[in-house]
Design a protein around this motif. Structure first.
Motif, PDB file in Angstrom:
ATOM      1  N   GLY A 159       0.769  -1.235   0.000  1.00 13.89           N
ATOM      2  CA  GLY A 159       0.000   0.000   0.000  1.00 13.89           C
ATOM      3  C   GLY A 159       0.796   1.279   0.000  1.00 13.89           C
ATOM      4  O   GLY A 159       0.482   2.218  -0.728  1.00 13.89           O
ATOM      5  N   LEU A 160       1.851   1.356   0.826  1.00 11.30           N
ATOM      6  CA  LEU A 160       2.575   2.609   1.020  1.00 11.30           C
ATOM      7  C   LEU A 160       4.077   2.386   1.105  1.00 11.30           C
ATOM      8  O   LEU A 160       4.539   1.285   1.412  1.00 11.30           O
ATOM      9  CB  LEU A 160       2.125   3.281   2.327  1.00 11.30           C
ATOM     10  N   THR A 161       4.820   3.461   0.862  1.00  9.20           N
ATOM     11  CA  THR A 161       6.255   3.488   1.157  1.00  9.20           C
ATOM     12  C   THR A 161       6.541   4.388   2.350  1.00  9.20           C
ATOM     13  O   THR A 161       7.590   4.283   2.975  1.00  9.20           O
ATOM     14  CB  THR A 161       7.068   3.996  -0.045  1.00  9.20           C
ATOM     15  N   GLU A 162       5.613   5.287   2.673  1.00  6.55           N
ATOM     16  CA  GLU A 162       5.808   6.213   3.789  1.00  6.55           C
ATOM     17  C   GLU A 162       5.376   5.571   5.101  1.00  6.55           C
ATOM     18  O   GLU A 162       4.384   4.843   5.151  1.00  6.55           O
ATOM     19  CB  GLU A 162       5.007   7.503   3.576  1.00  6.55           C
ATOM     20  N   PHE A 186      10.377   4.730   2.312  1.00  8.24           N
ATOM     21  CA  PHE A 186      11.246   3.617   1.928  1.00  8.24           C
ATOM     22  C   PHE A 186      11.574   3.628   0.440  1.00  8.24           C
ATOM     23  O   PHE A 186      10.721   3.926  -0.401  1.00  8.24           O
ATOM     24  CB  PHE A 186      10.591   2.280   2.298  1.00  8.24           C
ATOM     25  N   ARG A 187      12.810   3.281   0.142  1.00  5.61           N
ATOM     26  CA  ARG A 187      13.263   3.173  -1.243  1.00  5.61           C
ATOM     27  C   ARG A 187      13.050   1.752  -1.755  1.00  5.61           C
ATOM     28  O   ARG A 187      12.781   0.822  -0.989  1.00  5.61           O
ATOM     29  CB  ARG A 187      14.735   3.570  -1.336  1.00  5.61           C
ATOM     30  N   LEU A 188      13.215   1.593  -3.057  1.00  2.00           N
ATOM     31  CA  LEU A 188      12.940   0.304  -3.681  1.00  2.00           C
ATOM     32  C   LEU A 188      13.758  -0.813  -3.054  1.00  2.00           C
ATOM     33  O   LEU A 188      13.230  -1.892  -2.755  1.00  2.00           O
ATOM     34  CB  LEU A 188      13.213   0.386  -5.190  1.00  2.00           C
ATOM     35  N   ALA A 189      15.053  -0.598  -2.850  1.00  2.00           N
ATOM     36  CA  ALA A 189      15.899  -1.659  -2.295  1.00  2.00           C
ATOM     37  C   ALA A 189      15.430  -2.060  -0.900  1.00  2.00           C
ATOM     38  O   ALA A 189      15.482  -3.246  -0.529  1.00  2.00           O
ATOM     39  CB  ALA A 189      17.355  -1.195  -2.253  1.00  2.00           C
ATOM     40  N   GLU A 190      14.960  -1.075  -0.110  1.00  2.00           N
ATOM     41  CA  GLU A 190      14.483  -1.373   1.238  1.00  2.00           C
ATOM     42  C   GLU A 190      13.161  -2.139   1.198  1.00  2.00           C
ATOM     43  O   GLU A 190      12.959  -3.098   1.955  1.00  2.00           O
ATOM     44  CB  GLU A 190      14.304  -0.069   2.010  1.00  2.00           C
ATOM     45  N   ARG A 220      12.067  -4.031  -1.204  1.00  2.70           N
ATOM     46  CA  ARG A 220      12.363  -5.389  -1.680  1.00  2.70           C
ATOM     47  C   ARG A 220      12.997  -6.235  -0.582  1.00  2.70           C
ATOM     48  O   ARG A 220      12.599  -7.382  -0.362  1.00  2.70           O
ATOM     49  CB  ARG A 220      13.273  -5.331  -2.908  1.00  2.70           C
ATOM     50  N   ALA A 221      13.988  -5.685   0.122  1.00  2.00           N
ATOM     51  CA  ALA A 221      14.682  -6.453   1.158  1.00  2.00           C
ATOM     52  C   ALA A 221      13.722  -6.891   2.250  1.00  2.00           C
ATOM     53  O   ALA A 221      13.791  -8.028   2.746  1.00  2.00           O
ATOM     54  CB  ALA A 221      15.818  -5.618   1.748  1.00  2.00           C
ATOM     55  N   ASP A 222      12.818  -6.001   2.648  1.00  2.00           N
ATOM     56  CA  ASP A 222      11.861  -6.349   3.696  1.00  2.00           C
ATOM     57  C   ASP A 222      10.891  -7.431   3.226  1.00  2.00           C
ATOM     58  O   ASP A 222      10.575  -8.366   3.982  1.00  2.00           O
ATOM     59  CB  ASP A 222      11.071  -5.100   4.114  1.00  2.00           C
ATOM     60  N   LEU A 223      10.416  -7.309   2.004  1.00  2.00           N
ATOM     61  CA  LEU A 223       9.465  -8.301   1.507  1.00  2.00           C
ATOM     62  C   LEU A 223      10.140  -9.650   1.309  1.00  2.00           C
ATOM     63  O   LEU A 223       9.572 -10.698   1.651  1.00  2.00           O
ATOM     64  CB  LEU A 223       8.834  -7.816   0.204  1.00  2.00           C
ATOM     65  N   VAL A 224      11.359  -9.650   0.783  1.00  2.00           N
ATOM     66  CA  VAL A 224      12.087 -10.908   0.615  1.00  2.00           C
ATOM     67  C   VAL A 224      12.345 -11.562   1.969  1.00  2.00           C
ATOM     68  O   VAL A 224      12.193 -12.782   2.127  1.00  2.00           O
ATOM     69  CB  VAL A 224      13.411 -10.674  -0.142  1.00  2.00           C
TER      70      VAL A 224
END
Length: 354
Positions: free
Chosen positions: A170-173, A205-209, A211-215
């Motif tokens: 839903g969000l990055t913020e 959150f940035r893309l790399a962050e 992705r890392a959290d979801l992985v």
């Protein structure tokens, strides 16, 4: 005929004109399921508010969507979602960010950091990680801790048994607790608690962050169940507000773009991860504003039904049942929908008189 270009001979879905501009909407071939979804599969849902529609539509069409934390019998049907019941497969409320998902699973399996997990308001106590599940709060801090321990036990049970996990990003913020790094679903002081810039911070959150959290979250779940399949979606609902200092439209575009890029990468990198294009269906140029309420943020019932028809048809192999307005809709949601309908009627009447 000899091919002179790698774009020659592709299917109709590969071209803008035949795949989108000149087709019915949504395009019939917009979603090809990567793997089959069986009605025997134990499905666990979580994510932002739009994720509720996915679980509800699948349940209505006979799929085995889990409810590991059902409501007690004394709560009226109209109040179920007000108290966080029947929304997802456990009573965690909205999980807006991948960091929030990762930290929930970490906490459930015993890796939670120490932080200010309990907020107060008017002499009542609130779980900072799901502050809106008890509208009037708990009577004591002990009650909050007891309820959270029971909730985490349900989280462990439902995810351990899952065959399929459906998660809507839903969000990055987010707002977080600076000493521990723990993120909140809402800013301190919005529902309960008090904002303190010495201990509370903002992050986009940035893309790399992301992705890392979801992985990391999916890696934990796959360790519990190596055969787990994952279906990712991105919520089409714009930000209510942004703390990024950007215009809210630009901030929304950034957030959704990062989330969409993340889901695309995981779809390409992991055979068990599928992606469903709910975001694209609702927000495309062909849909325009037709799928949104007058506030241009809430998705209409017709828009939700159109999206859900695509996902259920893909897994049913035929025409699915459409999604009606949920029986568990809160009183406030019903009032908002009635107000939106009256507003549309007034605009139509004004247009006829012009």
């Amino acid at each position: 005929m000899e091919r002179t270009s790698p774009y020659q001979g592709l299917g109709a879905r590969a071209y803008w004109r035949t795949g989108y501009a000149e087709t019915d909407y949504p395009p019939a071939d917009i979603y090809r399921a990567k793997w089959a979804l069986s009605k025997d599969d134990k499905i666990v849902t979580a994510g932002s508010c739009f994720a509720q529609h996915v679980g509800r539509a699948l349940r209505k069409n006979g799929f085995n969507v889990q409810d590991g934390e059902p409501a007690p019998s004394h709560i009226p049907a109209d109040d179920l979602t007000t108290y966080g019941y029947g929304m997802y497969s456990a009573r965690y409320g909205n999980i807006y960010t991948t960091r929030q998902l990762r930290q929930l699973l970490d906490e459930a399996w015993g890796d939670a950091p120490a932080f200010d997990a309990i907020w107060q308001k008017d002499g009542r106590f609130y779980d900072a990680l799901r502050p809106n599940i008890e509208p009037n709060g708990f009577a004591s801090e002990a009650d909050v801790r007891t309820a959270r321990a029971e909730h985490l036990a349900k989280v462990r049970a439902v995810f351990t048994a899952a065959d399929v996990f459906i998660f809507t990003l839903g969000l990055t913020e987010a707002w977080f607790h600076k000493p521990s790094g723990q993120v909140y679903p809402t800013a301190p002081g919005t529902i309960a608690g008090k904002f303190d810039d010495k201990i509370h911070g903002f992050v986009n959150f940035r893309l790399a962050e992301v992705r890392a959290d979801l992985v990391a979250a999916l890696t934990r779940l796959k360790a519990l169940n190596p055969n787990l399949r994952v279906l990712l979606t991105v919520s089409p609902v714009p930000l209510t507000a942004t703390a990024s200092d950007a215009h809210v439209l630009a901030a929304t575009t950034y957030s959704k773009s990062v989330l969409r890029a993340c889901t695309g990468e995981l779809y390409a990198d992991f055979p068990e991860v599928d992606y469903f294009p709910s975001y694209e269906i609702v927000t495309s140029s062909k849909a325009g504003a037709a799928f949104f309420e007058p506030n241009l943020r809430s998705v209409t019932e017709a828009g939700v039904a159109r999206v859900m028809a695509v996902i259920t048809a893909a897994h049913l192999g035929g025409a699915p049942a459409t999604e009606d307005a949920p029986a568990s809709m809160t009183k406030a949601e019903r009032q908002e929908k009635r107000a939106n309908r009256e507003e549309r009627k007034e605009r139509r009447r004004a247009g006829k008189g012009a």
